[in-house]
Design an enzyme around this catalytic site. Structure first.
Site, PDB file in Angstrom:
ATOM      1  N   LYS A 126       0.860  -1.190   0.000  1.00  0.00           N
ATOM      2  CA  LYS A 126       0.000   0.000   0.000  1.00  0.00           C
ATOM      3  C   LYS A 126       0.889   1.231   0.000  1.00  0.00           C
ATOM      4  CE  LYS A 126      -4.463   0.915   0.242  1.00  0.00           C
ATOM      5  NZ  LYS A 126      -5.606   0.057  -0.157  1.00  0.00           N
ATOM      6  N   ASP A 166      -6.980   4.392  -4.519  1.00  0.00           N
ATOM      7  CA  ASP A 166      -7.649   4.251  -3.224  1.00  0.00           C
ATOM      8  C   ASP A 166      -8.290   5.634  -2.987  1.00  0.00           C
ATOM      9  OD1 ASP A 166      -7.646   2.153  -0.797  1.00  0.00           O
ATOM     10  OD2 ASP A 166      -7.522   4.137   0.092  1.00  0.00           O
TER      11      ASP A 166
HETATM   12  N1  GLU Z   1      -7.311   0.270  -2.885  1.00  0.00           N
HETATM   13  C1  GLU Z   1      -8.072  -0.915  -3.208  1.00  0.00           C
HETATM   14  C2  GLU Z   1      -8.113  -1.837  -2.021  1.00  0.00           C
HETATM   15  O1  GLU Z   1      -8.178  -1.375  -0.887  1.00  0.00           O
HETATM   16  C3  GLU Z   1      -7.648  -1.565  -4.508  1.00  0.00           C
HETATM   17  C4  GLU Z   1      -6.231  -1.953  -4.623  1.00  0.00           C
HETATM   18  C5  GLU Z   1      -5.817  -2.435  -6.015  1.00  0.00           C
HETATM   19  O2  GLU Z   1      -6.650  -2.481  -6.907  1.00  0.00           O
HETATM   20  O3  GLU Z   1      -4.644  -2.765  -6.149  1.00  0.00           O
HETATM   21  O4  GLU Z   1      -8.139  -3.040  -2.115  1.00  0.00           O
END
Ligand code: GLU
Length: 445
Positions: A126, A166
């Site tokens: 992340k 996100d």
């Molecule tokens: N931010 C999204 C999550 O919390 C998607 C992450 C992604 O697609 O890599 O899963």
């Protein structure tokens, strides 16, 4: 908490001071895995848990950029590459003033198990920044994204680490980030980012996937009590990408969505949210839910309180972490809520989760219920790698299967460990086992 898990937790508290959300995410996970540690002592061996709670790599960097008045602004950038046992690090970027190392670590930790539950080849990571795109011009957002990528590009790649969106990062930001990556590397490496626009490597269905998937998961939960969404009342919080498409899909399946919210307040719409208008106000005009209420007859904006005070059958928290308190949960319970599925990451506080579980409400954590977004990101990577493009129906059918599989895996795992209906335990154990087995196979790294 299991003895081995407790020792690891104490270490996490000591070694990561002042990181409350990270502690919360780790505690929820460690609290669940006792039964599997009893059954498989090897999972508590060779510092497996100690390695799991320690990110493989944490990158923190300066992001200087020039605003529209010509002034240099400085933000902080993060990428936490948490676990690559199952594939390249995968997870979104969050641009919001609340971002700090603690927030990115909690999100990265959750992402490991979420990604594992999808059954696809993606590790957990992340990133983000304390930059807030709200009120910034397109040019400012572009210059920020370029500055952010000027450092991040050296750490990512289609086989290394694949960021996505996100909170605060959507198609516009992914476009600017991709452009800068391409310029710096001289490579059109489509699979390095997901959530791309459709004309240059994006996947149909990715925008809808997190919200749609959350509602698909809620449908499966209702199925376990022989009910469906038809005629149900639903409270949604948030009004971003996840909330909009959760509301749309719930209404496509015959439910009525009564609420949405943002950081200024919430809207009660007795006739059901008009998703097209919400998309126009929030997605296109980048306005507020109060603007929606002004333009929709019958909708009322409240600056005080929360959507959770409305009597509903289904609650879908789709805004942000710790947005639904124990008190909110008790209100929902006393108003007869049957199902709670998290579209956001960790929106329910530990006290709220207790209140739901004690009342026998079916409750699903985000790492299971909102995994449709990242799963579809993995489908986008698959299309990029094979240089093909699937139809919306192809993607939606795959998403339906993935969400149904995640639901059944969580439900079966919970039942197998004597905790029928406990999706927290089911999600944590099932997500953990796949990662733990891979880590054991790959040695002490
Ligand atoms: N931010 C999204 C999550 O919390 C998607 C992450 C992604 O697609 O890599 O899963």
């Amino acid at each position: 908490m299991h003895k081995a898990a407790e020792a690891v937790y104490q270490d996490v508290l000591r070694r990561n001071p002042a990181e409350p959300e990270f502690h919360q995410a780790v505690a929820e996970f460690l609290n669940s895995i006792g039964p599997v540690l009893d059954e498989h002592p090897e999972y508590a061996d060779h510092a497996l848990l100690e390695r799991l709670v320690e990110p493989e790599r944490q990158i923190i960097f300066r992001v200087p950029w020039i605003d529209d008045s010509g002034k240099c602004q400085v933000n902080r950038g993060y990428r936490v590459e948490f676990n690559s046992a199952l594939g390249p690090y995968k997870g979104g970027l969050r641009f919001h003033q609340s971002v700090n190392r603690n927030i990115i670590k909690f999100l990265g930790f959750e992402q490991i198990f979420k990604n594992s539950l999808t059954g696809l080849g993606i590790g957990g990571g992340k990133g983000g920044s304390d930059f807030d795109p709200h009120g910034r011009s397109d040019n400012e957002v572009m210059r920020f994204c370029q500055a952010f990528m000027s450092e991040l590009y050296r750490h990512i790649g289609q086989f290394t680490d694949v960021p996505a969106g996100d909170i605060g990062v959507g198609g516009r930001e992914i476009g600017y980030l991709f452009g800068q990556y391409k310029k710096l590397t001289n490579r059109f490496e489509a699979g390095v980012l997901t959530g791309k626009k459709l004309g240059w490597g994006g996947s149909l269905g990715r925008t809808e996937a997190t919200g749609y998937g959350t509602v698909m998961f809620a449908q499966s939960m209702l199925g376990t009590i022989s009910e469906g969404l038809e005629g149900k009342s639903v409270a949604v919080s948030g009004s971003g990408n996840v909330a909009i498409y959760a509301a749309q899909y719930a209404q496509m399946k015959g439910a009525k969505v009564l609420t949405v919210s943002d950081s200024n307040g919430w809207v009660y719409d007795k006739d059901g949210i008009d998703v097209e208008l919400l998309q126009q106000v929030k997605g296109v005009e980048r306005g507020r839910v109060s603007d929606y209420a002004q333009r929709k007859s019958g909708a009322v904006f409240h600056a005080e309180g929360r959507p959770w005070q409305v009597a509903v059958d289904v609650a879908l928290p789709c805004a942000t972490q710790n947005e639904l308190s124990q008190e909110d949960a008790k209100t929902l319970v006393s108003n007869g809520v049957k199902v709670v599925a998290e579209g956001a990451n960790m929106p329910c506080t530990p006290g709220a989760i207790d209140a739901f579980q004690q009342a026998g409400v079916l409750y699903a954590p985000g790492k299971a219920a909102n995994a449709g977004g990242v799963a579809t990101s993995a489908l986008e990577m698959e299309q990029n790698a094979s240089r093909t493009k699937w139809t919306f129906e192809q993607v939606a059918t795959k998403l339906e299967h993935i969400m149904a599989d995640i639901h059944d895996t969580c439900a079966e795992t919970a039942a197998r460990y004597g905790a029928e209906g406990n999706y927290v335990l089911g999600a944590n154990i099932a997500g953990f086992k796949r990662v733990a087995d891979a880590m054991i196979d790959q040695g002490f790294i």
